[in-house]
Design a protein around this motif. Structure first.
Motif, short mmCIF file in Angstrom:
data_model
loop_
_atom_site.label_atom_id
_atom_site.label_comp_id
_atom_site.label_asym_id
_atom_site.label_seq_id
_atom_site.Cartn_x
_atom_site.Cartn_y
_atom_site.Cartn_z
N THR A 481 45.99 49.87 20.22
CA THR A 481 46.40 51.15 20.99
C THR A 481 45.27 51.77 21.42
OG1 THR A 481 46.02 52.39 18.90
CG2 THR A 481 48.48 51.67 19.17
N PHE A 482 45.56 52.53 22.53
CA PHE A 482 44.34 52.74 23.35
C PHE A 482 44.75 53.75 24.31
CE2 PHE A 482 45.89 48.55 24.83
CZ PHE A 482 46.44 49.02 25.88
N ILE A 483 43.68 54.43 25.23
CA ILE A 483 43.90 55.43 26.07
C ILE A 483 44.05 54.79 27.39
CG2 ILE A 483 43.26 57.49 27.36
CD1 ILE A 483 44.39 57.95 24.45
N LYS A 484 44.99 54.84 28.28
CA LYS A 484 45.04 54.08 29.50
C LYS A 484 45.18 55.19 30.64
CE LYS A 484 48.46 50.99 31.98
NZ LYS A 484 49.80 50.17 32.03
N GLU A 529 39.29 47.08 23.06
CA GLU A 529 38.33 45.80 23.00
C GLU A 529 39.22 44.51 23.73
OE1 GLU A 529 36.06 44.78 19.90
OE2 GLU A 529 34.78 46.74 19.92
N THR A 530 40.58 44.73 23.81
CA THR A 530 41.69 43.72 24.26
C THR A 530 41.67 43.75 25.79
OG1 THR A 530 43.26 45.32 23.83
CG2 THR A 530 42.74 43.96 21.93
N LEU A 531 41.68 44.65 26.18
CA LEU A 531 41.90 44.89 27.94
C LEU A 531 40.66 45.41 28.61
CD1 LEU A 531 45.42 46.28 27.66
CD2 LEU A 531 44.84 43.87 28.17
N LYS A 532 40.60 44.87 29.82
CA LYS A 532 39.36 45.15 30.58
C LYS A 532 40.41 45.82 31.98
CE LYS A 532 36.47 41.38 29.43
NZ LYS A 532 35.64 40.23 29.87
N ILE A 557 58.31 41.49 44.74
CA ILE A 557 57.72 40.62 44.11
C ILE A 557 56.41 41.20 43.56
CG2 ILE A 557 58.43 38.60 45.34
CD1 ILE A 557 55.93 39.10 47.46
N GLN A 558 55.81 40.73 42.41
CA GLN A 558 54.60 41.68 41.77
C GLN A 558 53.66 40.57 41.39
OE1 GLN A 558 55.53 45.01 39.72
NE2 GLN A 558 53.49 44.77 38.42
N ALA A 559 52.25 40.81 41.47
CA ALA A 559 51.08 39.89 40.80
C ALA A 559 50.41 40.90 40.06
CB ALA A 559 50.41 39.38 42.03
N ASP A 560 50.49 40.33 38.77
CA ASP A 560 49.62 41.24 37.63
C ASP A 560 48.28 40.70 37.54
OD1 ASP A 560 51.80 43.01 37.22
OD2 ASP A 560 52.81 41.58 35.87
N ASP A 561 47.21 41.49 37.41
CA ASP A 561 45.74 40.96 36.92
C ASP A 561 45.47 40.06 38.00
OD1 ASP A 561 43.48 40.73 35.90
OD2 ASP A 561 44.09 39.71 34.21
N ILE A 562 45.41 40.50 39.27
CA ILE A 562 45.34 39.57 40.37
C ILE A 562 43.75 39.20 40.40
CG2 ILE A 562 46.79 40.52 41.87
CD1 ILE A 562 44.84 42.08 43.27
N PHE A 563 43.01 39.63 39.64
CA PHE A 563 41.49 39.07 39.75
C PHE A 563 41.22 38.30 38.22
CE2 PHE A 563 41.36 42.87 42.25
CZ PHE A 563 41.12 42.12 43.50
N ASN A 564 42.26 38.16 37.55
CA ASN A 564 42.24 37.28 36.35
C ASN A 564 41.11 37.61 35.26
OD1 ASN A 564 44.13 35.06 36.93
ND2 ASN A 564 42.74 34.67 38.64
N VAL A 565 41.18 39.02 35.20
CA VAL A 565 40.26 39.59 34.20
C VAL A 565 40.60 39.53 32.65
CG1 VAL A 565 38.91 41.07 35.87
CG2 VAL A 565 40.78 42.02 34.77
N ASN A 566 41.69 39.47 32.63
CA ASN A 566 42.37 39.56 31.13
C ASN A 566 42.98 38.19 30.63
OD1 ASN A 566 41.67 42.45 30.24
ND2 ASN A 566 43.15 42.95 31.62
N ARG A 567 42.89 37.10 31.54
CA ARG A 567 43.09 35.76 31.29
C ARG A 567 41.81 34.91 30.71
NH1 ARG A 567 46.04 36.84 36.11
NH2 ARG A 567 48.38 37.14 35.78
N GLU A 568 42.53 34.18 29.60
CA GLU A 568 41.23 33.19 29.03
C GLU A 568 41.03 32.12 30.30
OE1 GLU A 568 42.86 31.38 25.38
OE2 GLU A 568 42.77 33.44 24.64
N GLU A 569 42.23 31.90 31.23
CA GLU A 569 42.03 30.71 32.23
C GLU A 569 42.54 31.36 33.43
OE1 GLU A 569 43.63 27.13 31.44
OE2 GLU A 569 42.73 26.86 29.59
N ALA A 570 41.73 31.30 34.54
CA ALA A 570 42.11 31.90 35.75
C ALA A 570 43.21 31.07 36.38
CB ALA A 570 40.98 31.99 36.73
#
Length: 595
Positions: A481-484, A529-532, A557-570
């Motif tokens: 949980t965090f502040i977004k 520490e889980t999300l950037k 149509i929607q693309a989430d995290d388009i810069f792959n900052v929260n994915r282990e593999e881009a």
């Protein structure tokens, strides 16, 4: 009962009472564009049901309101440059005095389920979410003129609104003068006079030309100049028929005298023959007289003539008076008509017709009207705050290697909040822009993985052993949980569905439009520490209907995290895209072209 169950029940219970329509949304059902309206949206792909209700109230003028009309631009000038300068000043004045101010209030209910909307009120689902929020905002209007088209508008209207107006008024005055001559001579009635001048109230140049052509034909035919019993030709025919009847009476009276003389001299059979001949002649004349007095023009006089040999003197007296009256009317008509020539009125009509047909001086009504409708648009601005609470309920895997369902899985109920500061602008009629900044306490539940678990149990008390299995779904992963914080941008453009080359007024009256809605979301966090920080983007295409009680829909149509900052593999952009289908119910819509 859970909060999400209550929300869904409220959605379906009150949807029939709400006013509907929004222009788009993302996969969470959110849009930073807020309009005084409401909608029930159902995202069939992401299982999100959203109900919005926004109302405008206390709209007041906080500066003097002067509505635009055609007369507003009828400025006096002698040159085109002077006309443009004065027109510019007039537009600036109108832009400065038109101001309106009001409030917007409302709220939003939302429910979602990972297992589908149909399971929102059941207990078996893996995860459900719900939220409720209230909104209050300040809305203000102003008029924005399209100065870049001022030159084109001025060129199209200069002649008509300045020098053209003076020439046109002169031509119309000539027609009025000739029509008044008819009225003064009592050749036409007051209603006929109004009919001959009816073209003055016609706005369209094309309709004016049609009206002028009909008036020319009316004058040529002398249609409606005098009533049927005072028509010159009919009057002359009536006089002739009355004189003939008087002559017939004199002739008949002479025959009667001869008949009486013959009867006195009746001394032989030869005299009887003459008497019978005379009697036959008199009977024939009597029948002819009866036919004559039954004729349309004589009978209409209602003289009560009688075809009787005892009433001839009375009939003759009545016919003499009728002939004198008819003869006088013929004389009076000839006197009036003698000073009037229809060619003068027709010539004045034709001069005005030539003026209307001169396209080098006057732009077409269609062109002028289209330009006038686009001279300005209403800019609507809304500054709002929105606050609400969120709730997520789900079954969570503790990953503690326990073989007991009760020890391995727990039910979590995470409550949070959300605060927003937003701005919406409508400009150039069909353009909508939305900006929003938000913060709130939430969790990463949407990033957790849904896993299906199977637990087997063997009963060794019987032979052969019986194995039973229990399957269940739960969310797994690192929960946080965090502040977004969120920055949102939405743009919507409405495109009317219409055939080519339609007039602007008909395009505006079209009820069905296409809403094109690109949007961007940027999120960043604190105490996690889980999300950037990450960015999402999308595009929605929706049908927008201005008609009340309409059902519509669309897709995004929607693309989430388009810069792959929260994915282990881009992953590349195309694999980031998801598609959603939206169903909309519009109970009462708004008109984006309203002024």
């Amino acid at each position: 009962m859970r909060l999400q169950s209550i929300i869904l029940a409220v959605c379906f219970f009150f949807v029939s009472y709400l006013h509907s329509q929004v222009l788009g949304q993302d996969k969470t059902g959110f849009s930073s564009i807020v309009q005084p309206s409401s909608t029930f949206n159902l995202d069939l792909t992401d299982k999100v049901a959203t109900l919005n209700y926004y109302e405008e109230a206390r709209l007041r003028d906080f500066k003097q309101d002067k509505s635009q009309s055609n007369e507003e631009c009828n400025v006096t000038s002698t040159t085109e440059k002077e006309y443009i300068d004065k027109l510019t000043d007039a537009w600036k004045e109108q832009a400065g005095v038109y101001r309106k101010l009001g409030l917007v209030y409302g709220g939003e209910l939302k429910g979602s389920s990972s297992d589908g909307v149909s399971l929102l009120v059941k207990d078996e689902q893996v995860m459900t979410g719900s939220s409720i929020s209230l909104l209050a905002g300040l809305r203000w209007y102003k008029r924005v003129y399209n100065f870049k088209d001022l030159g084109r508008y001025a060129k199209a209207t200069y002649w008509k609104n300045t020098l053209g107006s003076a020439d046109e008024k002169t031509l119309i005055a000539d027609i009025e003068k000739e029509v008044q001559k008819l009225a003064d001579a009592q050749i036409i009635t007051a209603s006929k006079k109004d009919e001959l001048l009816l073209f003055r109230s016609v706005k369209s140049r094309e309709d004016k030309l049609e009206s002028i052509n009909s008036k020319i034909k009316s004058v040529l035919d002398e249609k409606g100049f005098i009533s049927s019993f005072n028509d010159k030709n009919k009057l002359e025919d009536l006089v002739t028929n009355l004189e003939k009847l008087i002559d017939d009476i004199s002739s008949y009276e002479e025959d009667v005298k001869n008949y009486e003389d013959l009867k006195k001299l009746a001394r032989s059979s030869s005299n009887d023959v003459e008497i019978n001949k005379m009697l036959d002649k008199m009977n024939g004349n009597l029948k002819n007289f009866q036919t004559a007095i039954d004729a349309v023009d004589i009978k209409a006089l209602k003289l009560s003539l009688e075809a009787s040999n005892t009433k001839w003197s009375t009939n003759k007296e009545k016919l003499d008076k009728a002939r004198e009256a008819a003869s006088y009317n013929v004389y009076k008509f000839n006197t009036r008509a003698g000073s009037y020539s229809s060619e003068a009125l027709i010539a004045s009509y034709r001069k005005y017709k030539e003026f209307l047909e001169d396209k080098s001086k006057i732009a077409s009504e269609k062109e002028t009207e289209n330009l006038r409708l686009n001279t300005y648009s209403i800019q609507r601005n809304l500054l709002y705050i929105r606050a609400g609470f969120t709730n997520n309920a789900f079954k969570y895997d503790l990953a503690n290697d326990s073989t007991s369902i009760d020890d391995r899985f727990v039910d979590k109920n995470i409550q949070g909040y959300r605060l927003e500061l937003g701005y919406t602008r409508q400009f150039k009629r069909y353009n909508f822009l939305g900006l929003n900044f938000s913060l709130g306490r939430t969790s990463n539940v949407e990033q957790l993985t849904t896993t299906t678990y199977k637990f087997e149990k063997t009963d060794t008390t019987v032979v052969p052993n019986i194995k039973t299995a229990t399957e269940m779904k739960a969310l797994s992963g690192v929960f946080d949980t965090f502040i977004k914080y969120g920055l949102s941008f939405d743009y919507a453009y409405l495109i009317p569905f219409h055939k080519r080359n339609l007039p602007e007024e008909q395009i505006k009256s079209n009820k069905l439009l296409l809403s094109v809605n690109p949007f961007v979301r940027h999120n960043f966090y604190s105490k996690t520490e889980t999300l950037k920080p990450n960015t999402s983007a999308g595009l929605g295409l929706y049908s927008f209907n201005k008609e009340n009680g309409s059902i519509a829909g669309g897709l995004f149509i929607q693309a989430d995290d388009i810069f792959n900052v929260n994915r282990e593999e881009a992953v590349n952009f195309t694999k980031q895209i998801s598609v959603g289908v939206i169903f909309k119910v519009a109970i009462k819509s708004f008109n984006p072209a309203a002024k």
